[in-house]
Design a protein around this motif. Structure first.
Motif, PDB file in Angstrom:
ATOM      1  N   UNK A 227       0.893  -1.808   0.113  1.00 24.82           N
ATOM      2  CA  UNK A 227      -0.121  -0.364  -0.347  1.00 24.82           C
ATOM      3  C   UNK A 227       0.945   1.180  -0.179  1.00 24.82           C
ATOM      4  N   UNK A 228       0.528   2.388  -0.689  1.00 22.88           N
ATOM      5  CA  UNK A 228       1.366   3.742  -0.655  1.00 22.88           C
ATOM      6  C   UNK A 228       1.248   3.710   0.203  1.00 22.88           C
ATOM      7  N   UNK A 229       2.586   5.600   0.287  1.00 22.72           N
ATOM      8  CA  UNK A 229       2.482   6.105   1.331  1.00 22.72           C
ATOM      9  C   UNK A 229       2.520   7.360   1.312  1.00 22.72           C
ATOM     10  N   UNK A 230       1.044   8.458   0.828  1.00 26.21           N
ATOM     11  CA  UNK A 230       1.359   9.472   0.534  1.00 26.21           C
ATOM     12  C   UNK A 230       2.051  10.853   1.032  1.00 26.21           C
ATOM     13  N   UNK A 231       2.640  10.616   1.991  1.00 24.51           N
ATOM     14  CA  UNK A 231       3.272  11.701   2.097  1.00 24.51           C
ATOM     15  C   UNK A 231       4.658  10.843   2.695  1.00 24.51           C
ATOM     16  N   UNK A 232       5.510  11.736   3.419  1.00 21.66           N
ATOM     17  CA  UNK A 232       6.390  11.565   4.246  1.00 21.66           C
ATOM     18  C   UNK A 232       6.412  11.079   5.409  1.00 21.66           C
ATOM     19  N   UNK A 233       5.082  11.332   6.536  1.00 20.12           N
ATOM     20  CA  UNK A 233       4.427  11.306   7.444  1.00 20.12           C
ATOM     21  C   UNK A 233       3.686  10.037   7.861  1.00 20.12           C
ATOM     22  N   UNK A 234       3.503   9.157   6.686  1.00 17.79           N
ATOM     23  CA  UNK A 234       2.675   7.627   6.525  1.00 17.79           C
ATOM     24  C   UNK A 234       4.038   6.750   6.561  1.00 17.79           C
ATOM     25  N   UNK A 235       2.943   5.185   6.664  1.00 16.80           N
ATOM     26  CA  UNK A 235       3.706   4.213   6.754  1.00 16.80           C
ATOM     27  C   UNK A 235       3.753   3.733   5.421  1.00 16.80           C
ATOM     28  N   UNK A 236       4.542   3.122   4.916  1.00 22.67           N
ATOM     29  CA  UNK A 236       3.943   1.796   3.874  1.00 22.67           C
ATOM     30  C   UNK A 236       3.813   0.837   4.370  1.00 22.67           C
ATOM     31  N   UNK A 237       2.806   0.351   3.853  1.00 21.98           N
ATOM     32  CA  UNK A 237       1.757  -0.392   4.755  1.00 21.98           C
ATOM     33  C   UNK A 237       2.233  -1.672   3.864  1.00 21.98           C
ATOM     34  N   UNK A 238       2.151  -2.961   4.151  1.00 28.29           N
ATOM     35  CA  UNK A 238       3.389  -4.484   3.156  1.00 28.29           C
ATOM     36  C   UNK A 238       2.484  -5.266   3.770  1.00 28.29           C
ATOM     37  N   UNK A 239       1.650  -5.862   3.136  1.00 30.71           N
ATOM     38  CA  UNK A 239       0.708  -7.347   3.697  1.00 30.71           C
ATOM     39  C   UNK A 239       1.615  -8.621   3.779  1.00 30.71           C
ATOM     40  N   UNK A 240       1.426  -9.557   4.244  1.00 30.05           N
ATOM     41  CA  UNK A 240       2.541 -10.283   3.789  1.00 30.05           C
ATOM     42  C   UNK A 240       1.841 -12.195   4.009  1.00 30.05           C
ATOM     43  N   UNK A 241       1.915 -12.834   2.889  1.00 27.54           N
ATOM     44  CA  UNK A 241       1.666 -14.150   3.270  1.00 27.54           C
ATOM     45  C   UNK A 241       2.230 -15.374   4.212  1.00 27.54           C
ATOM     46  N   UNK A 242       2.479 -16.324   4.930  1.00 24.55           N
ATOM     47  CA  UNK A 242       3.541 -16.262   5.782  1.00 24.55           C
ATOM     48  C   UNK A 242       3.019 -17.402   5.753  1.00 24.55           C
ATOM     49  N   UNK A 243       4.178 -18.930   5.400  1.00 29.62           N
ATOM     50  CA  UNK A 243       3.412 -20.151   5.377  1.00 29.62           C
ATOM     51  C   UNK A 243       4.844 -21.181   5.481  1.00 29.62           C
ATOM     52  N   UNK A 244       4.754 -22.291   6.557  1.00 26.32           N
ATOM     53  CA  UNK A 244       6.245 -23.554   6.504  1.00 26.32           C
ATOM     54  C   UNK A 244       5.109 -24.307   7.205  1.00 26.32           C
ATOM     55  N   UNK A 245       5.872 -25.245   7.025  1.00 27.62           N
ATOM     56  CA  UNK A 245       5.533 -26.723   7.756  1.00 27.62           C
ATOM     57  C   UNK A 245       4.714 -26.673   8.619  1.00 27.62           C
TER      58      UNK A 245
END
Length: 543
Positions: A227-245
């Motif tokens: 997800x984008x951050x429109x300004x330097x005060x906003x966070x870059x939001x990263x969603x992640x899917x984790x998978x393991x045994x």
């Protein structure tokens, strides 16, 4: 957390497609729809068809995935990819004009990292806009690389992307020429910089059986959504899917660059197979040697380490400092707690003359974990592995919830990671900043066999307001160690610096646990000092 009646067939096929081709989750797309996709005008990347996306649906997907047998990620062109060593990787460069958000709307461009010897598994990437996400389709021309680069062996329709970099603001920096401020690559590992701009130790999404009897696992982040951050005060939001045994997970990772880096993590974990030792908010670092003696090979530099201290702020409010060791054999320490306030791996020694190396060990970031909400009962675990060089990380610290985590169970954790020079919640207490050793006993008298003198250096403004003549250093050792000759003194000309020293007599090779408290009028003036002493490592200074 989600509706258990949700239809599950096809979830493994969905994951295989997600990883191998970079398509959106579960889409039954026609060939004509695929053919209609083209390069996106805004990003310059080839994007797939938009699909509905939200963190809630990602949580549901992770839960559904945990109900399926584990399906390992593909390793395309494995023989060729294994040949992408350090030199070969240095010839592969992501193109500036192909960066995600190179012209907006996010202020922080993102570039992608290629597969390689240590990163052989492709990861799916997606761009989020509103409640829709589009997959990034891999093309070899994203990278400038030699005509004979092994990366060109990746089959058509398979991704050659292993991770990503988050770059400096395109508005205020020459972002492509400067080092990125956050990187994600390899299993669930990620790194960030402090205000010094230097990378060092890593964090992980999860740790599984790092020091348990079961075999250690390294679950993978299999897909990311940006997800984008429109300004330097906003966070870059990263969603992640984790998978393991043994575990799956849905992650929301919010990254903020403020000179130092703050990363807030919310993760929903689903246990596929019972786990004896689950590590929450794991930190991974390298410690070879400091001025403290050890038996391992030393190089030409006085010290070599990314971190030198484990610090803990426990649920009772006590501050603990445990200098790291390079043990003769695998070491494991556990610090029982309930609802910890924080812990971290710190680089406390910031003096360049103590390293004499251009790689910037004195600038390596410290990383502090701040739990958000109650974490219940458990322990801060510290794993220390012996090493004879600086190539690989040998230190791991994490929160270990009490008991085994049973198959079918679900857990949720929130925490904040601070990448800075020191811990963010610094108490009004002196800090342990050094540990040196020499022969035990008194000068002018015969030295005592199997006895070492340990000298701890302390520093802090709190020491300027108290009298060292009124101070007491209370030090205890586990049963195989004997303590004597305890002293406290101020360093001449430096009222904010003290030293405490004591002799330790040990005749066995079993590790000795030490604990020391520096007090004035029965009140602590410094953090509590902990150490694991290995007699074998100190033989060079033994009488």
């Amino acid at each position: 957390m989600s509706d258990h009646s949700i239809h599950r067939p096809g979830r493994r096929a969905w994951l295989r497609g997600l990883l191998a081709m970079g398509v959106a989750a579960g889409s039954a797309r026609s060939l004509s729809a695929m053919a209609s996709e083209a390069v996106d005008a805004e990003t310059g990347l080839e994007l797939g068809t938009a699909e509905p996306f939200s963190f809630e649906t990602l949580i549901q997907r992770a839960e559904q995935l945990a109900a399926e047998p584990y399906d390992p990620p593909p390793r395309p062109a494995s023989e060729a990819i294994q040949s992408i060593n350090y030199d070969a990787a240095g010839k592969i460069h992501y193109r500036r004009d192909m960066a995600l958000w190179r012209d907006g709307p996010s202020v922080y461009p993102i570039t992608f990292r290629p597969l390689g010897e240590y990163f052989p598994k492709p990861v799916a990437m997606h761009v989020v806009a509103g409640d829709q996400a589009r997959p990034v389709r891999y093309r070899p021309d994203y990278f400038d690389m030699p005509s004979d680069s092994p990366l060109r062996a990746v089959p058509e329709g398979t991704s050659g992307i292993a991770g990503f970099w988050v770059h400096r603001s395109r508005r205020t920096h020459d972002w492509f020429e400067e080092e990125p401020w956050a990187t994600f690559q390899g299993a669930s590992y990620f790194r960030a910089v402090s205000e010094t701009g230097q990378v060092g130790m890593s964090a992980r999404g999860i740790a599984v059986n790092t020091a348990g009897e079961q075999e250690e696992e390294f679950p993978d982040f299999r897909a990311f959504w940006f997800e984008p951050a429109a300004s330097e005060g906003e966070p870059v939001v990263v969603h992640a899917l984790l998978d393991g045994p043994s575990v799956t997970g849905a992650y929301r990772i919010a990254l903020r660059s403020r000179g130092d880096t703050e990363i807030e993590v919310e993760k929903h974990l689903f246990v596929r197979k019972t786990i004896d030792q689950l590590g929450i908010a794991p930190l991974t670092s390298m410690y070879w040697y400091t001025e403290t003696p050890n038996v391992h090979l030393r190089g030409w530099r006085p010290e070599v380490h990314d971190s030198d201290t484990l610090a803990i702020w426990n649920g009772a409010g006590e501050r603990l400092a445990r200098p790291l060791v390079n043990p003769p054999s695998h070491g494991y320490s556990a610090f029982a707690d309930q609802n910890p306030r924080g812990f971290g791996l710190l680089q406390r020694d910031r003096d360049f003359s103590h390293y004499l190396d251009g790689v910037g060990y004195e600038k390596r970031p410290s990383v502090w974990v701040e739990p958000l909400g109650d974490w219940g009962e458990g322990q801060v675990a510290l794993v220390e592995l012996p090493t004879n060089d600086e190539t690989f990380d040998n230190i791991v610290a994490f929160w270990q919830p009490a008991g085994s985590q049973l198959a079918g169970s679900a857990l949720t954790y929130r925490y904040r990671l601070y990448w800075s020079e020191d811990e963010p919640f610094d108490p009004d207490l002196a800090r342990a900043v050094s540990l040196r050793a020499g022969p035990g006993g008194d000068f002018g008298k015969p030295r005592i066999a199997d006895t070492v003198r340990l000298v701890i250096g302390w520093q802090g403004a709190r020491l300027e307001s108290v009298d060292p003549e009124e101070a007491e250093f209370r030090v205890e050792a586990s049963p195989v160690g004997e303590i004597s000759n305890v002293r406290v003194r101020q360093v001449a000309g430096h009222p904010d610096r003290w030293q405490t020293e004591f002799d330790l007599h040990v005749t066995e090779d079993a590790p000795v646990e030490l604990r020391g408290e520096l007090r004035v009028d029965d009140e602590p003036v410094a953090e509590s000092w902990l150490y694991q002493y290995h007699r074998q490592a100190f033989r060079e200074v033994m009488p």
